[in-house]
Write an enzyme that holds these catalytic residues in place. Sequence first.
Site, short mmCIF file in Angstrom:
data_model
loop_
_atom_site.label_atom_id
_atom_site.label_comp_id
_atom_site.label_asym_id
_atom_site.label_seq_id
_atom_site.Cartn_x
_atom_site.Cartn_y
_atom_site.Cartn_z
N SER A 258 -1.88 -3.78 -2.30
CA SER A 258 -0.90 -2.79 -2.77
C SER A 258 -0.83 -1.67 -1.74
CB SER A 258 -1.31 -2.22 -4.13
OG SER A 258 -2.51 -1.47 -3.99
N LYS A 259 0.05 -0.70 -1.99
CA LYS A 259 0.28 0.36 -1.01
C LYS A 259 -0.97 1.20 -0.76
CE LYS A 259 5.25 0.89 -1.09
NZ LYS A 259 6.38 1.78 -1.29
N ARG A 260 -1.92 1.20 -1.70
CA ARG A 260 -3.11 2.01 -1.46
C ARG A 260 -3.98 1.43 -0.34
NH1 ARG A 260 -4.61 -0.58 -6.21
NH2 ARG A 260 -6.50 -1.84 -6.10
N HIS A 261 -3.74 0.17 0.00
CA HIS A 261 -4.49 -0.45 1.10
C HIS A 261 -3.86 -0.16 2.46
CE1 HIS A 261 -5.61 -3.25 -2.32
NE2 HIS A 261 -6.76 -2.74 -1.93
#
Length: 488
Positions: A258-261
């Site tokens: 996801s974008k947090r990665h």
Amino acid sequence: MQQKTVRTRFAPSPTGFMHVGNLRTALYEYLIAKSLGGTFVLRIEDTDQERLVPGAVDVIYKTLEKVGLKHDEGPDIGGKFGPYIQSERKDIYKPYAEQLVREGRAYYCFCTKERLEALHEGKEGEFPGGYDRHCRDLPKEEVERLLESGAPYVIRQRMPIEGSTTFNDVVYGSITIENKELEDQILIKSDGYPTYNFANVIDDHLMHITHVVRGCEYLTSTPKYNLLYQAFGWEVPTYVHLPLIMGKNEDGSVSKLSKRHGSTGFEDLMKEGYLPQTIINYIALLGWCPKDNRELFTLPELVENFSIDGISKSPAVFDYDKLTWFNGEYIRAMSEEEFIQNAMPYFKEVFPDKEMNWKVLASILQPRITKFTQIPEMIVFLKELPNYSTDFFVNKKSKTNLENSVQMLKKALPVLEEINDWTVEVIHDALIGLAQKLEVKNGTLLWPVRIAAAGMLVTPGGAMEILAILGKEESIRRLRLGLEKLGA
């Protein structure tokens, strides 16, 4: 018996950016088709009108073009089985749904939005999909009355409640799902549009799709598709479900990417400096293992080497460090001309109006960068000399200190001033000849020259390359400033 032509389709919804998961699906569909001499189809699935994003269709086209996934049929080039945009096929689906109603395999559902919301809140988890099958067995007369009155409705699939459904997947093998887990899914929505699941089945059949490729999160939905194929008496396609793509968390664990990665969209990765061919090569290996453990492939080489039996069940981890390594390998493999062409926008970011020795600049950067976006920061010292400390002149390995740095610069200046043909080779010969004449290590002379020219401890390229790029006038100016800084 004549073997059927393999036909795969990439069927994205135009709801925003192209996620690497979607791009990998497109790539595997392309590779399966092309490695087996088949046809790769592009179909735009825009039945979810509320989620459509303006410009998203262009993003799909541009992304496929940039990475080289050329479709054989699609909305822009046509084909025998068009239209290839689902909203243009709207009238196709309802008759199929009504056929299922007549055969008792589907039913009209008149439940209001409010009832469904209340049901969801009050009995969540009690029924598959949160629906209690309230309209499943309405008397025929009641159904006719509601239809005649113009009551809004959807058409739902009548799922078997007992027993189980088994299907075979090329990657995951034989899978059995208990029928009680299957919801009576909606086939036609109240706006007359088909749901994604229903349109998919109809279109795949009508377009003669032989291999359905998608993420493993759709495994549990597959019985619903199969029951539709069986209801119509159609041949079930070959299923190829792909493993999840995971991302690394800060604590070392992994979870679904996801974008947090980090960046998960193709365009965002491009903006960060990753090349399209790097991204394609890297994501090809997220779930597929070549037989010879090779890592670097062009797209034609992927087609040549790809086989479905190399697809793994295990989740793949998206490793940005590995992607960066891949990118560096692609950059180093470029010809000088190709490197300069790719680097030029970044060169011009620092030198918008000035012509520089781009070839020398390329020669020092190509072996060192892993992304073109690193270039401006690495070469900004060439535009403006940084304010540096005289401590930079002191280097134990080169045996330099403040005193001999002054001597070296004083000796180097007249030698450099005499040079007419200002090239790396001529500068190199002049300075190396001077070091020999002075009977000092090359580094003892070159370290202070480089520090004065660059004002940085670490630079791409050595003293000769930096002087060649700066030009004679600017080089002499900077070396004199170095002497002033040293108090000479």
